[in-house]
Scaffold this motif. Structure first.
Motif, PDB file in Angstrom:
ATOM      1  N   LEU A   1       0.847  -1.185   0.000  1.00 19.72           N
ATOM      2  CA  LEU A   1       0.000   0.000   0.000  1.00 19.72           C
ATOM      3  C   LEU A   1       0.890   1.245   0.000  1.00 19.72           C
ATOM      4  O   LEU A   1       2.113   1.146   0.170  1.00 19.72           O
ATOM      5  CB  LEU A   1      -0.914  -0.015   1.218  1.00 19.72           C
ATOM      6  CG  LEU A   1      -1.761  -1.288   1.433  1.00 19.72           C
ATOM      7  CD1 LEU A   1      -2.771  -1.061   2.544  1.00 19.72           C
ATOM      8  CD2 LEU A   1      -2.449  -1.728   0.160  1.00 19.72           C
ATOM      9  N   PRO A   2       0.312   2.440  -0.169  1.00 20.69           N
ATOM     10  CA  PRO A   2       1.160   3.642  -0.185  1.00 20.69           C
ATOM     11  C   PRO A   2       2.081   3.758   1.018  1.00 20.69           C
ATOM     12  O   PRO A   2       3.252   4.137   0.863  1.00 20.69           O
ATOM     13  CB  PRO A   2       0.124   4.773  -0.226  1.00 20.69           C
ATOM     14  CG  PRO A   2      -1.024   4.189  -0.966  1.00 20.69           C
ATOM     15  CD  PRO A   2      -1.082   2.757  -0.532  1.00 20.69           C
ATOM     16  N   ILE A   3       1.592   3.425   2.214  1.00 20.17           N
ATOM     17  CA  ILE A   3       2.446   3.515   3.395  1.00 20.17           C
ATOM     18  C   ILE A   3       3.622   2.538   3.307  1.00 20.17           C
ATOM     19  O   ILE A   3       4.694   2.768   3.878  1.00 20.17           O
ATOM     20  CB  ILE A   3       1.617   3.273   4.687  1.00 20.17           C
ATOM     21  CG1 ILE A   3       2.471   3.497   5.944  1.00 20.17           C
ATOM     22  CG2 ILE A   3       1.003   1.894   4.682  1.00 20.17           C
ATOM     23  CD1 ILE A   3       2.994   4.882   6.102  1.00 20.17           C
ATOM     24  N   ASP A   4       3.447   1.449   2.556  1.00 19.15           N
ATOM     25  CA  ASP A   4       4.509   0.456   2.403  1.00 19.15           C
ATOM     26  C   ASP A   4       5.513   0.851   1.323  1.00 19.15           C
ATOM     27  O   ASP A   4       6.698   0.491   1.414  1.00 19.15           O
ATOM     28  CB  ASP A   4       3.910  -0.909   2.045  1.00 19.15           C
ATOM     29  CG  ASP A   4       2.837  -1.347   3.030  1.00 19.15           C
ATOM     30  OD1 ASP A   4       3.089  -1.254   4.243  1.00 19.15           O
ATOM     31  OD2 ASP A   4       1.753  -1.763   2.572  1.00 19.15           O
ATOM     32  N   SER A   5       5.058   1.557   0.304  1.00 22.98           N
ATOM     33  CA  SER A   5       5.946   1.888  -0.817  1.00 22.98           C
ATOM     34  C   SER A   5       7.031   2.880  -0.424  1.00 22.98           C
ATOM     35  O   SER A   5       8.004   3.065  -1.167  1.00 22.98           O
ATOM     36  CB  SER A   5       5.143   2.436  -1.997  1.00 22.98           C
ATOM     37  OG  SER A   5       4.551   3.688  -1.683  1.00 22.98           O
ATOM     38  N   ILE A   6       6.880   3.508   0.739  1.00 26.22           N
ATOM     39  CA  ILE A   6       7.935   4.399   1.234  1.00 26.22           C
ATOM     40  C   ILE A   6       9.253   3.645   1.342  1.00 26.22           C
ATOM     41  O   ILE A   6      10.323   4.182   1.047  1.00 26.22           O
ATOM     42  CB  ILE A   6       7.540   4.980   2.616  1.00 26.22           C
ATOM     43  CG1 ILE A   6       6.353   5.930   2.460  1.00 26.22           C
ATOM     44  CG2 ILE A   6       8.710   5.727   3.247  1.00 26.22           C
ATOM     45  CD1 ILE A   6       5.792   6.384   3.774  1.00 26.22           C
ATOM     46  N   GLU A   7       9.186   2.397   1.780  1.00 24.36           N
ATOM     47  CA  GLU A   7      10.411   1.624   1.959  1.00 24.36           C
ATOM     48  C   GLU A   7      11.107   1.367   0.632  1.00 24.36           C
ATOM     49  O   GLU A   7      12.331   1.254   0.582  1.00 24.36           O
ATOM     50  CB  GLU A   7      10.093   0.308   2.666  1.00 24.36           C
ATOM     51  CG  GLU A   7       9.436   0.468   4.033  1.00 24.36           C
ATOM     52  CD  GLU A   7      10.201   1.428   4.947  1.00 24.36           C
ATOM     53  OE1 GLU A   7      11.456   1.454   4.891  1.00 24.36           O
ATOM     54  OE2 GLU A   7       9.543   2.165   5.711  1.00 24.36           O
TER      55      GLU A   7
ATOM     56  N   ARG B   1      12.567  14.691   1.929  1.00 25.22           N
ATOM     57  CA  ARG B   1      11.406  14.145   2.641  1.00 25.22           C
ATOM     58  C   ARG B   1      10.566  13.229   1.746  1.00 25.22           C
ATOM     59  O   ARG B   1       9.554  12.695   2.177  1.00 25.22           O
ATOM     60  CB  ARG B   1      10.529  15.281   3.157  1.00 25.22           C
ATOM     61  CG  ARG B   1      11.142  16.065   4.323  1.00 25.22           C
ATOM     62  CD  ARG B   1      11.136  15.246   5.604  1.00 25.22           C
ATOM     63  NE  ARG B   1      11.565  16.049   6.733  1.00 25.22           N
ATOM     64  CZ  ARG B   1      12.829  16.177   7.166  1.00 25.22           C
ATOM     65  NH1 ARG B   1      13.793  15.503   6.539  1.00 25.22           N
ATOM     66  NH2 ARG B   1      13.123  16.931   8.182  1.00 25.22           N
ATOM     67  N   GLY B   2      10.970  13.065   0.506  1.00 21.66           N
ATOM     68  CA  GLY B   2      10.265  12.122  -0.365  1.00 21.66           C
ATOM     69  C   GLY B   2       9.052  12.685  -1.071  1.00 21.66           C
ATOM     70  O   GLY B   2       8.236  11.915  -1.594  1.00 21.66           O
ATOM     71  N   LEU B   3       8.915  14.005  -1.124  1.00 20.15           N
ATOM     72  CA  LEU B   3       7.792  14.574  -1.870  1.00 20.15           C
ATOM     73  C   LEU B   3       7.923  14.222  -3.353  1.00 20.15           C
ATOM     74  O   LEU B   3       9.023  14.130  -3.889  1.00 20.15           O
ATOM     75  CB  LEU B   3       7.747  16.090  -1.706  1.00 20.15           C
ATOM     76  CG  LEU B   3       7.325  16.621  -0.335  1.00 20.15           C
ATOM     77  CD1 LEU B   3       7.223  18.133  -0.364  1.00 20.15           C
ATOM     78  CD2 LEU B   3       6.010  16.021   0.105  1.00 20.15           C
ATOM     79  N   LYS B   4       6.794  14.045  -3.985  1.00 18.62           N
ATOM     80  CA  LYS B   4       6.807  13.717  -5.408  1.00 18.62           C
ATOM     81  C   LYS B   4       6.863  14.958  -6.277  1.00 18.62           C
ATOM     82  O   LYS B   4       7.507  14.964  -7.335  1.00 18.62           O
ATOM     83  CB  LYS B   4       5.576  12.889  -5.764  1.00 18.62           C
ATOM     84  CG  LYS B   4       5.549  11.514  -5.086  1.00 18.62           C
ATOM     85  CD  LYS B   4       4.326  10.718  -5.510  1.00 18.62           C
ATOM     86  CE  LYS B   4       4.308   9.339  -4.858  1.00 18.62           C
ATOM     87  NZ  LYS B   4       3.130   8.541  -5.286  1.00 18.62           N
ATOM     88  N   THR B   5       6.157  16.005  -5.876  1.00 21.79           N
ATOM     89  CA  THR B   5       6.080  17.212  -6.704  1.00 21.79           C
ATOM     90  C   THR B   5       5.959  18.442  -5.814  1.00 21.79           C
ATOM     91  O   THR B   5       5.608  18.350  -4.637  1.00 21.79           O
ATOM     92  CB  THR B   5       4.843  17.176  -7.630  1.00 21.79           C
ATOM     93  OG1 THR B   5       3.656  17.120  -6.831  1.00 21.79           O
ATOM     94  CG2 THR B   5       4.874  15.977  -8.563  1.00 21.79           C
ATOM     95  N   THR B   6       6.241  19.584  -6.404  1.00 18.17           N
ATOM     96  CA  THR B   6       5.867  20.881  -5.829  1.00 18.17           C
ATOM     97  C   THR B   6       5.165  21.665  -6.934  1.00 18.17           C
ATOM     98  O   THR B   6       5.265  21.332  -8.117  1.00 18.17           O
ATOM     99  CB  THR B   6       7.083  21.670  -5.317  1.00 18.17           C
ATOM    100  OG1 THR B   6       7.957  21.965  -6.423  1.00 18.17           O
ATOM    101  CG2 THR B   6       7.838  20.872  -4.266  1.00 18.17           C
ATOM    102  N   TYR B   7       4.503  22.730  -6.543  1.00 15.77           N
ATOM    103  CA  TYR B   7       3.699  23.519  -7.497  1.00 15.77           C
ATOM    104  C   TYR B   7       4.285  24.924  -7.542  1.00 15.77           C
ATOM    105  O   TYR B   7       5.494  25.094  -7.599  1.00 15.77           O
ATOM    106  CB  TYR B   7       2.248  23.454  -7.032  1.00 15.77           C
ATOM    107  CG  TYR B   7       1.174  23.876  -8.007  1.00 15.77           C
ATOM    108  CD1 TYR B   7       1.336  23.809  -9.381  1.00 15.77           C
ATOM    109  CD2 TYR B   7      -0.057  24.309  -7.519  1.00 15.77           C
ATOM    110  CE1 TYR B   7       0.322  24.173 -10.253  1.00 15.77           C
ATOM    111  CE2 TYR B   7      -1.086  24.671  -8.382  1.00 15.77           C
ATOM    112  CZ  TYR B   7      -0.890  24.609  -9.749  1.00 15.77           C
ATOM    113  OH  TYR B   7      -1.905  24.962 -10.598  1.00 15.77           O
TER     114      TYR B   7
END
Length: 953
Positions: free
Chosen positions: A721-727, A895-901
């Motif tokens: 799940l998304p919480i797992d894909s952090i690893e 921090r692992g953010l995917k995007t900024t705007y």
């Protein structure tokens, strides 16, 4: 100095307004103080201004070229301001014109002249008062006013109905004075006033009072409702008709049935809606929900969303929500029951569908999706097909994200002509102009964002696309741009290493690679280039390119910074393709290919409606999300697809993007300052709950309707799940500094996902909600408040916005008064420098530029761990420096953010500090208006609500 002076003779030194100030339609008129109506004459403004300068500077001012130029410029500004604000009536009161003259003098910092003008107005006001007193109030015996009917006949103006209407609009609202609205309304009435002008008069009167009491925004909305009811009922009846809110409560059912019939006849509503049980649906309508709008929300709906025939609106708010609900329930088994469920959710403002869904649901062309992502191939046919696809997708309100990385760079060899490529930039110019040409039926401008990977040989020219200098043929002023940044580049920046640029025709596999595989291939190409094996390449310091990226972001607002590896490594659909870009607003991360155009369907939960003083209302949130996810899933099957690649992709993967709005309002309800660890924890807790419920709802839909076709092989199918894909991201990078804590029963949900499956490949994305948050009257998306008192400008006009929660708190402490309003204006809606405001309120109501951007990043990072797509994350920096921008964007990556705007620097438009209220002519700080001032640092300040940025929601 009087504006009522007769037109002067045209001598050599007479004040001459500039041409554009006089090039107005003669239908603009002026209401005099005696009620007479005369044509609007801008030359009188120039005369009044010239006399004011004469009074201060002496007779030599009449021959001064400086004064002549000032008067001409001020006259043009005043006329432009008046005509821009003119509504259907195209009529100004003489006092309003004089207010604008006074305001223009103050804005121009002609303070002595303004003072002379103010004193002159006060003197004339005293003279008029004395004359009236001497006459014994003769005006009271004047003949009653008349109204011009639609057929041109003069009929008595119904003063009793006007008074009853205003009182009904003010009913139940604390701090609202119906008498004040009526007094201001009567000031703008005249004999022979049209019905349209009469309808507008009380609306405009209430609008002027919004900043003194936020509930006047609701009064203005209710008065606008009366105008809308008259318009709709007259259209349906074929003759003049009207109803008060109380009367409409009894008539809504009959109206609704007639509305559906008329909409079908006008070919604006899908005939299938006529086959619903309209009696059952009409009985479910709740007319009282019309009263919950603020003026900005209802005016936005009126201008851009409600169905109209030849410019006449015939769709009332509850009919609008029911039409959308019916459109989304078309393929349900019990269509009426589901339509009622959907209607209740939408009309409650607990959840709001995205703008394309609201525009088009239940219509003959139901293009309901918000975002489309494409990848552009490296051949002429493919490039122009991609541009054609942009036009077709934008036509019905879609926002576009284009990946241009495959297009070969400047100087690359073209085999077919044995020539050299001009690179990607000329094609971007064509895409830019296409977006302007296709304006979504006049509802809003077409909007597109171009993405380019950081290793592309044209990246340096790409960074300059939004500059205001240079070759205009290589500039795209109307198209958004974004950097698609691999982790390897950020690692080179951190290590102060070299970075090599390539043309993609020589490195075609880099486009589809990420993580360790990208690193291996990229380094192999670097070695090849060093051996002389590459034709087009360039090497530079990674830090130098990074600095230039940040410099352009600061100076032009573009390109945005988005991260390729985190988007792909954590994507649930890595088995089915590659994420090559995000979308227009950087929250969608879906695969694209030549065969598939990614599509996402959006909607947002109003988080503020799901919190109490005790915290998050989990039960209410669960019910909202369950219904919302069903609506979003229905969009996929009902949707009208303009190109086959979009249909193929959407039906195969079935992605949706459930997001939130009202985050700031929720914090304030919980008494949590945005700049605090408590706010970061709430961002974590609230997004965990939303994620849990959205995934649960998708599992429920899978049990009922089946898994999405490409489920097997996805991360979902593997129990990740998304919480797992952090690893997975932490492993690829070697480390990831992010809190991984959780509160809910994820093991049980994980087991359900693997056993039953998912209906949707993606469930979550936080979009900007620039428009739908206005409709619901809450703060935008996850944004901190821009200001506590400001003027918001969008395609529906200029709107005074006051933080109602702040006003309530200030009232409770005895601090809300005219002085406080003046102070808020002086300090641009900020509380920080107002000494008498307690520190706890200053912290709770801190505005966006008073909050360190690191707090925004930390809150977003906590959300990101629960989200399978991304967030539209604006970053606010009051006084940007190179170091601060560098630290902020590196923190976002770490921090692992995917995007900024957007990067928002301090806006050059703010609340006017010296404006006018009332008829006494005194300068005071009561009403707000935007005033442009150049940014001291030369930076381009992005507008907070740019209509061109509303394509997502």
């Amino acid at each position: 100095m009087s504006l009522e002076t007769e037109r002067p003779s045209r001598g050599p030194h007479a004040a001459q307004p500039v041409a554009s100030a006089t090039a107005f339609e003669p239908s603009y008129r002026v209401i005099r103080r005696n009620g007479a109506v005369t044509p609007f004459d801008p030359s009188k403004i120039a005369v009044a201004l010239t006399k004011a300068f004469l009074a201060v500077e002496g007779s030599h001012a009449a021959t001064s070229r400086r004064v002549h130029d000032i008067v001409a410029e001020l006259t043009e500004q005043i006329v432009a301001s008046l005509t821009r604000r003119a509504d259907a009536g195209r009529t100004f009161h003489i006092e309003d014109i004089q207010d604008q003259v006074e305001l223009a003098l103050m804005r121009g910092e002609h303070h002595k002249v303004a003072r002379a003008y103010v004193l002159y107005r006060e003197e004339r006001a005293r003279e008029r008062a004395a004359t009236l007193a001497h006459a014994g109030g003769a005006e009271a015996s004047a003949a009653p006013l008349r109204m011009t009917a639609v057929d041109g006949a003069l009929i008595p103006l119904d003063a009793e109905r006007l008074e009853a209407l205003v009182k009904e609009a003010a009913e139940g609202l604390d701090g609202v004075d119906a008498g004040a609205i009526l007094a201001e309304t009567r000031r703008n009435l005249y004999d022979g006033i049209s019905s349209d002008e009469l309808a507008l008069a009380p609306i405009l009167a209430a609008r002027t009072l919004i900043e003194t009491e936020p509930d006047y925004a609701k009064v203005s909305a209710r008065l606008l409702l009366d105008k809308l009811r008259r318009e709709a009922l007259t259209f349906l009846a074929g003759r003049p008709a009207q109803a008060t809110q109380a009367e409409m409560a009894q008539r809504y059912g009959d109206y609704f049935r007639a509305y559906v019939k008329a909409g079908i006849a006008q070919e604006l509503i899908d005939p299938e809606l006529g086959r619903f049980d309209l009696d059952r649906l009409a009985a479910a309508i709740e007319p009282e929900r019309d009263l919950q709008f603020d003026y900005l929300g209802l005016q936005t709906l009126y201008d851009r969303y409600f169905l109209h025939a030849h410019g006449t609106r015939f769709e009332l708010p509850q009919a609008f929500f029911m039409r959308v609900a019916m459109g989304l329930a078309l393929r349900e088994t019990d269509r009426e029951a589901r339509a009622i469920d959907f209607y209740r959710l939408l009309s409650s403002f607990d959840f709001m569908a995205s703008t394309p869904t609201l525009f088009n649901a239940g219509t003959p062309r139901p293009q309901l999706s918000s975002c489309f992502l494409t990848t552009v191939p490296d051949d002429l046919d493919g490039i122009f097909k991609a541009i054609r696809d942009n036009a077709l997708l934008a036509k019905y309100s879609g926002g576009l994200g284009n990946d241009w990385t495959r297009v070969r760079g400047l100087g690359a060899h073209i085999k077919g002509t044995n020539g050299e490529s001009q690179g990607v930039v000329p094609f971007l110019k064509v895409a830019n102009d296409t977006a302007i040409a296709v304006n979504q039926g006049g509802k809003r401008k077409g909007a597109v964002c171009a993405y380019l990977e950081t290793w592309h040989i044209d990246i340096e020219e790409f960074l300059d696309l939004r500059k205001n200098t240079g070759d205009e043929r290589r500039r795209t002023h109307d198209m958004n741009t974004a950097n698609w940044v691999p982790d390897l580049f950020m690692e080179r920046v951190e290590a102060d290493g070299p970075w090599t640029l390539f043309s993609p025709d020589e490195t075609p596999d880099l486009h589809d690679l990420y993580g360790p595989a990208f690193k291996a291939a990229y380094e192999a190409y670097e070695e090849k280039a060093a051996r002389g094996g590459m034709k087009v390449w360039k090497q530079l310091r990674a830090v130098d390119l990074w600095r230039r990226m940040l410099t352009m972001l600061f100076e032009t607002g573009h390109p945005w910074i988005t991260f390729k590896d985190s988007c792909n490594i954590r994507s649930p659909q890595g088995h089915a393709g590659v994420v090559h870009s995000s979308n227009l607003c950087t929250e969608i991360t879906l695969n694209t290919s030549d065969d598939e155009v990614a599509v996402c369907n959006l909607g947002s939960v109003n988080l503020a409606a799901h919190v109490t003083a005790d915290g998050l209302d989990r039960e209410r949130l669960a019910q909202t999300v369950k219904t919302a996810m069903r609506m979003l899933d229905n969009v996929i099957d009902i949707n009208f697809y303009t190109i086959p690649e979009a249909r193929r992709s959407n039906l195969r993967h079935r992605p949706v993007g459930l997001g939130i709005m009202g985050f700031q309002d929720a914090l304030q309800r919980l008494r949590i300052p945005y700049a605090s660890q408590e706010a970061v924890r709430f961002a974590d807790e609230s997004m965990e709950a939303l994620s849990f419920e959205a995934i649960s709802a998708s599992v429920d839909l899978a049990a009922e309707r089946g898994r999405y076709p490409s489920f097997e092989g996805s991360l979902w199918s593997q129990g990740i799940l998304p919480i797992d894909s952090i690893e997975r991201l932490a492993e690829a990078r070697g480390r990831l500094d992010l809190d991984r804590s959780m509160r809910l029963d994820w093991p049980a949900l994980r087991a359900r996902v693997t056993r039953i499956g998912m209906r949707n490949s993606n469930c979550l994305a936080i979009a900007p909600t620039a428009t739908i948050s206005n409709i619901c009257g809450v703060s935008q998306s996850i944004e901190p408040a821009y200001q506590n008192l400001f003027v918001k400008s969008n395609m529906s006009g200029d709107f005074t916005v006051v933080n109602a929660a702040l006003v309530r708190d200030l009232k409770a402490r005895g601090l809300w008064d005219a002085v406080m309003i003046s102070d808020l204006k002086y300090y641009d809606g900020s509380l920080g420098q107002i000494d008498r405001i307690p520190d706890d309120l200053k912290a709770l109501y801190a505005t966006a530029f008073e909050i360190a951007p690191s707090w925004l990043v930390e809150a977003a990072a906590r959300r990101q761990k629960w989200i399978d797509q991304a967030q539209s994350l604006n970053l606010y920096v009051a006084n940007p420096s190179g170091r601060q921008l560098d630290e902020t964007y590196r923190l976002a990556w770490r921090r692992g953010l995917k995007t900024t705007y957007y990067l928002r620097s301090r806006s050059a438009t703010h609340v006017e500090k010296s404006t006018l209220k009332g008829v006494d002519g005194r300068l005071n700080a009561v009403s707000a208006a935007p005033v442009a001032r150049p940014a001291s640092n030369g930076a381009r300040a992005c507008s907070i609500d740019d209509p061109g940025c509303e394509a997502c929601q």
